[in-house]
Design an enzyme around this catalytic site. Structure first.
Site, PDB file in Angstrom:
ATOM      1  N   LYS A 125       0.581  -1.231   0.271  1.00  0.00           N
ATOM      2  CA  LYS A 125       0.069  -0.269  -0.169  1.00  0.00           C
ATOM      3  C   LYS A 125       0.849   1.307  -0.211  1.00  0.00           C
ATOM      4  O   LYS A 125       1.687   2.095   0.782  1.00  0.00           O
ATOM      5  CB  LYS A 125      -0.334   0.041   1.044  1.00  0.00           C
ATOM      6  CG  LYS A 125      -1.765  -1.478   1.360  1.00  0.00           C
ATOM      7  CD  LYS A 125      -2.862  -1.556   2.422  1.00  0.00           C
ATOM      8  CE  LYS A 125      -3.388  -2.359   3.206  1.00  0.00           C
ATOM      9  NZ  LYS A 125      -4.030  -2.064   3.730  1.00  0.00           N
ATOM     10  N   LYS A 157      -4.229 -14.490  -1.617  1.00  0.00           N
ATOM     11  CA  LYS A 157      -5.082 -13.517  -1.257  1.00  0.00           C
ATOM     12  C   LYS A 157      -6.336 -14.059  -1.251  1.00  0.00           C
ATOM     13  O   LYS A 157      -6.964 -15.240  -2.355  1.00  0.00           O
ATOM     14  CB  LYS A 157      -5.098 -11.896  -1.220  1.00  0.00           C
ATOM     15  CG  LYS A 157      -3.512 -11.409  -1.214  1.00  0.00           C
ATOM     16  CD  LYS A 157      -3.567  -9.970  -1.540  1.00  0.00           C
ATOM     17  CE  LYS A 157      -4.198  -9.213  -0.613  1.00  0.00           C
ATOM     18  NZ  LYS A 157      -3.784  -9.278   0.554  1.00  0.00           N
ATOM     19  N   GLU A 187      -3.237 -16.195   2.521  1.00  0.00           N
ATOM     20  CA  GLU A 187      -4.387 -15.856   3.739  1.00  0.00           C
ATOM     21  C   GLU A 187      -5.011 -15.749   3.705  1.00  0.00           C
ATOM     22  O   GLU A 187      -5.541 -16.998   3.261  1.00  0.00           O
ATOM     23  CB  GLU A 187      -4.547 -14.163   2.399  1.00  0.00           C
ATOM     24  CG  GLU A 187      -5.804 -13.412   3.901  1.00  0.00           C
ATOM     25  CD  GLU A 187      -6.276 -12.300   2.383  1.00  0.00           C
ATOM     26  OE1 GLU A 187      -5.378 -11.215   2.249  1.00  0.00           O
ATOM     27  OE2 GLU A 187      -6.860 -12.314   1.582  1.00  0.00           O
ATOM     28  N   ASP A 208      -4.969 -13.110   8.881  1.00  0.00           N
ATOM     29  CA  ASP A 208      -5.814 -11.549   8.289  1.00  0.00           C
ATOM     30  C   ASP A 208      -6.686 -11.718   8.783  1.00  0.00           C
ATOM     31  O   ASP A 208      -8.029 -12.270   8.804  1.00  0.00           O
ATOM     32  CB  ASP A 208      -6.065 -12.288   6.847  1.00  0.00           C
ATOM     33  CG  ASP A 208      -6.529 -10.660   6.132  1.00  0.00           C
ATOM     34  OD1 ASP A 208      -6.157  -9.469   6.195  1.00  0.00           O
ATOM     35  OD2 ASP A 208      -7.961 -10.704   5.743  1.00  0.00           O
TER      36      ASP A 208
END
Length: 272
Positions: A125, A157, A187, A208
């Site tokens: 990010k 993910k 994830e 997560d």
């Protein structure tokens, strides 16, 4: 992106077709300095040194990347042609401000888990085209980089997992197609997915948005069955929660906030 290319683009954005002040002023040999107007942890020296070499400026440093500073400290002295220094003032300051702000917040997170043995990681990010720079700033603050991009670690993910019909078969094919040194991270949002991912051969499990109790359960299951697998906790990581997350026994905690929530500190340039 090479540091030189990054700096050329930064300067071109600011200077445009030419600094108007430079058209009407006369050159003088001057010395300027950057002074801290707030406390922080410094970052940006590597990039400022490249800029100075490119534009023939002499630097005298009183700070290293990763060192803390207090309000009122003179961090850097810049000597050279007055027109050049004034044209580059904002670029120099923006490098120091951006990197030091991320380094300062990162260091607060690092200190919050000091002594636990848990590593603080960044995420992808980052602002477009600033990833290398912002991840460098994280290192200045004492954090570690997670993957730089999609090419250095395979992370599956929730969105990826939705496209995979048979995880065991997929993982057997993965090992034949990705580099031998590349890790696979999966994830997981619950214990059922953790068990599937570990059985399938994941190198790293991301817990997560799990609760503390759920994360502790994952840690215990890992320790009892797959002690070689690394555990990363992610989601809802704040300065208030990170110490408790670290105490669960995970190996690392990742946070995008150390970059995208970093508020700019206050630095200023003055001419002597």
């Amino acid at each position: 992106m090479l540091k030189e290319d990054f700096i050329k683009s930064m300067v071109a954005e600011d200077v445009g077709r030419g600094d108007l002040f430079a058209r009407i002023s006369e050159s003088k040999e001057v010395r300027a300095y950057i002074i801290a107007k707030s406390d922080g942890v410094f970052g940006g020296r590597e990039y400022i040194e490249v800029l100075a070499k490119m534009y023939d400026l002499a630097l005298t440093w009183d700070i290293r990347d990763g060192e803390a500073f207090t309000k009122g400290k003179k961090l850097l002295f810049v000597s050279g042609d007055s027109k050049r220094i004034l044209s580059l003032e904002r670029s120099i300051l923006d490098i120091a401000l951006h990197a030091s702000s991320i380094a300062t917040l990162t260091n607060r997170y690092v200190k919050a888990i000091e002594g636990t043995g848990v590593k603080l990681l960044d995420t992808r990010k980052t602002r477009p085209l600033l990833r290398e720079f912002e991840k460098y700033a994280v290192r200045c603050g004492g954090g570690l980089n997670h993957r730089m991009g999609l090419d250095d670690c395979l992370m599956l993910k929730d969105t990826h997992l939705k496209t995979i019909d048979d995880l065991d078969l997929f993982m057997s094919e993965v090992r034949q197609k990705i580099p031998f040194t590349s890790k696979v991270e999966i994830e997981c949002e619950d214990m059922e997915m953790v068990k599937r991912a570990m059985k399938a051969g994941a190198d790293i499990i991301m817990c997560d948005n799990m609760s503390l109790e759920e994360t502790k359960e994952v840690v215990q299951y890992r320790n009892d069955n797959y002690p070689h697998i690394l555990l990363e906790a992610s989601g809802n990581v704040t300065l208030e929660t990170i110490k408790d997350i670290a105490k669960t026994g995970v190996d690392a905690i990742s946070s995008g906030a150390i970059i995208h929530q970093a508020n700019w500190i206050d630095l200023s340039m003055k001419i002597e």
